[in-house]
Design a protein around this motif. Structure first.
Motif, mmCIF file in Angstrom:
data_model
loop_
_atom_site.group_PDB
_atom_site.id
_atom_site.type_symbol
_atom_site.label_atom_id
_atom_site.label_comp_id
_atom_site.label_asym_id
_atom_site.label_seq_id
_atom_site.Cartn_x
_atom_site.Cartn_y
_atom_site.Cartn_z
ATOM 1 N N ARG A 255 0.823 -1.215 0.000
ATOM 2 C CA ARG A 255 0.000 0.000 0.000
ATOM 3 C C ARG A 255 0.858 1.267 0.000
ATOM 4 O O ARG A 255 0.428 2.312 0.435
ATOM 5 N N SER A 256 2.054 1.147 -0.528
ATOM 6 C CA SER A 256 3.014 2.250 -0.521
ATOM 7 C C SER A 256 3.043 2.971 -1.861
ATOM 8 O O SER A 256 2.508 2.494 -2.855
ATOM 9 N N ALA A 257 3.714 4.104 -1.870
ATOM 10 C CA ALA A 257 4.004 4.829 -3.107
ATOM 11 C C ALA A 257 5.462 4.562 -3.450
ATOM 12 O O ALA A 257 6.316 4.492 -2.561
ATOM 13 N N PHE A 258 5.736 4.395 -4.738
ATOM 14 C CA PHE A 258 7.096 4.124 -5.203
ATOM 15 C C PHE A 258 7.559 5.267 -6.090
ATOM 16 O O PHE A 258 6.832 5.701 -6.980
ATOM 17 N N LEU A 259 8.782 5.730 -5.861
ATOM 18 C CA LEU A 259 9.390 6.782 -6.672
ATOM 19 C C LEU A 259 10.759 6.294 -7.104
ATOM 20 O O LEU A 259 11.525 5.807 -6.280
ATOM 21 N N ALA A 260 11.068 6.436 -8.393
ATOM 22 C CA ALA A 260 12.368 5.974 -8.875
ATOM 23 C C ALA A 260 12.897 6.901 -9.953
ATOM 24 O O ALA A 260 12.133 7.568 -10.661
ATOM 25 N N THR A 261 14.214 6.923 -10.051
ATOM 26 C CA THR A 261 14.886 7.663 -11.107
ATOM 27 C C THR A 261 16.171 6.936 -11.451
ATOM 28 O O THR A 261 16.762 6.266 -10.604
ATOM 29 N N GLN A 262 16.582 7.051 -12.688
ATOM 30 C CA GLN A 262 17.859 6.473 -13.067
ATOM 31 C C GLN A 262 18.966 7.348 -12.489
ATOM 32 O O GLN A 262 18.847 8.566 -12.432
ATOM 33 N N GLY A 263 20.009 6.720 -12.033
ATOM 34 C CA GLY A 263 21.131 7.467 -11.476
ATOM 35 C C GLY A 263 22.214 6.528 -11.014
ATOM 36 O O GLY A 263 21.934 5.426 -10.557
ATOM 37 N N PHE A 264 23.450 6.945 -11.152
ATOM 38 C CA PHE A 264 24.579 6.134 -10.723
ATOM 39 C C PHE A 264 24.601 5.994 -9.206
ATOM 40 O O PHE A 264 24.075 6.824 -8.476
ATOM 41 N N ALA A 265 25.263 4.960 -8.729
ATOM 42 C CA ALA A 265 25.377 4.724 -7.295
ATOM 43 C C ALA A 265 26.418 5.624 -6.645
ATOM 44 O O ALA A 265 26.337 5.898 -5.461
ATOM 45 N N GLY A 266 27.370 6.103 -7.409
ATOM 46 C CA GLY A 266 28.439 6.931 -6.863
ATOM 47 C C GLY A 266 28.121 8.408 -6.928
ATOM 48 O O GLY A 266 26.973 8.805 -7.129
ATOM 49 N N SER A 267 29.156 9.206 -6.777
ATOM 50 C CA SER A 267 28.978 10.661 -6.795
ATOM 51 C C SER A 267 29.729 11.315 -7.947
ATOM 52 O O SER A 267 30.003 12.506 -7.919
ATOM 53 N N VAL A 268 30.062 10.525 -8.972
ATOM 54 C CA VAL A 268 30.779 11.042 -10.127
ATOM 55 C C VAL A 268 30.009 10.703 -11.398
ATOM 56 O O VAL A 268 29.507 9.589 -11.547
ATOM 57 N N GLY A 269 29.911 11.665 -12.303
ATOM 58 C CA GLY A 269 29.260 11.427 -13.580
ATOM 59 C C GLY A 269 27.772 11.726 -13.535
ATOM 60 O O GLY A 269 27.201 12.018 -12.489
ATOM 61 N N ALA A 270 27.175 11.663 -14.706
ATOM 62 C CA ALA A 270 25.734 11.877 -14.838
ATOM 63 C C ALA A 270 25.139 10.704 -15.599
ATOM 64 O O ALA A 270 25.690 10.276 -16.618
ATOM 65 N N ALA A 271 24.039 10.186 -15.111
ATOM 66 C CA ALA A 271 23.402 9.038 -15.750
ATOM 67 C C ALA A 271 22.846 9.442 -17.113
ATOM 68 O O ALA A 271 22.404 10.573 -17.300
#
Length: 134
Positions: free
Chosen positions: A79-95
């Motif tokens: 019964r939850s809301a789900f939010l997602a986006t593409q993105g790398f796991a690290g802190s360098v670069g742009a997906a």
């Protein structure tokens, strides 16, 4: 916007007394922090190969096939809301650009099914960030 502008701005109509009654009858009181005491927030950062990079309240993640993933949490999320986006796991670069879809996992109350696509709409393995609001 100036008064001479021809653009019209939609103003919110006032709620009816019945709408106010319905909204306040089912109100869950907030805590000092503003969240209701029953609120839960879980999240996961998943690599393109399906491995879990990090998360909160997440039990596991796996790649089911090209661009298809299962993420399992420690609580029932049906019964939850789900939010997602593409993105790398690290802190360098742009997906790269693309799309992601989320839905509860069929047959698994604690799971979320995620699909990732490239800009052509083709299933493609992509890292993503997933939030679950309960």
């Amino acid at each position: 916007m100036s008064e001479s502008s021809e653009e019209q701005v939609m103003q919110q109509p006032e709620p009816s007394p019945a709408e106010v009654e319905e909204a306040t009858r089912t109100l869950v009181p907030a805590t000092v922090a503003g969240m209701p005491p029953t609120a839960q927030v879980f999240w996961a950062v998943v690599n393109a190969n399906g491995t879990l990079a990090r998360g909160f309240g997440v039990v596991s993640s796996i790649r089911l096939g090209v661009g298809a993933y299962q993420v399992v949490f420690s609580h029932d999320v049906t019964r939850s809301a789900f939010l997602a986006t593409q993105g790398f796991a690290g802190s360098v670069g742009a997906a790269p650009d693309g799309a992601v879809t989320v839905v509860g996992r069929a047959g698994l109350a604690t799971g979320v099914f995620v699909t990732t696509y490239n800009t052509a709409g083709v299933l493609t393995d992509r890292a993503f960030h997933l939030g679950v609001l309960s």
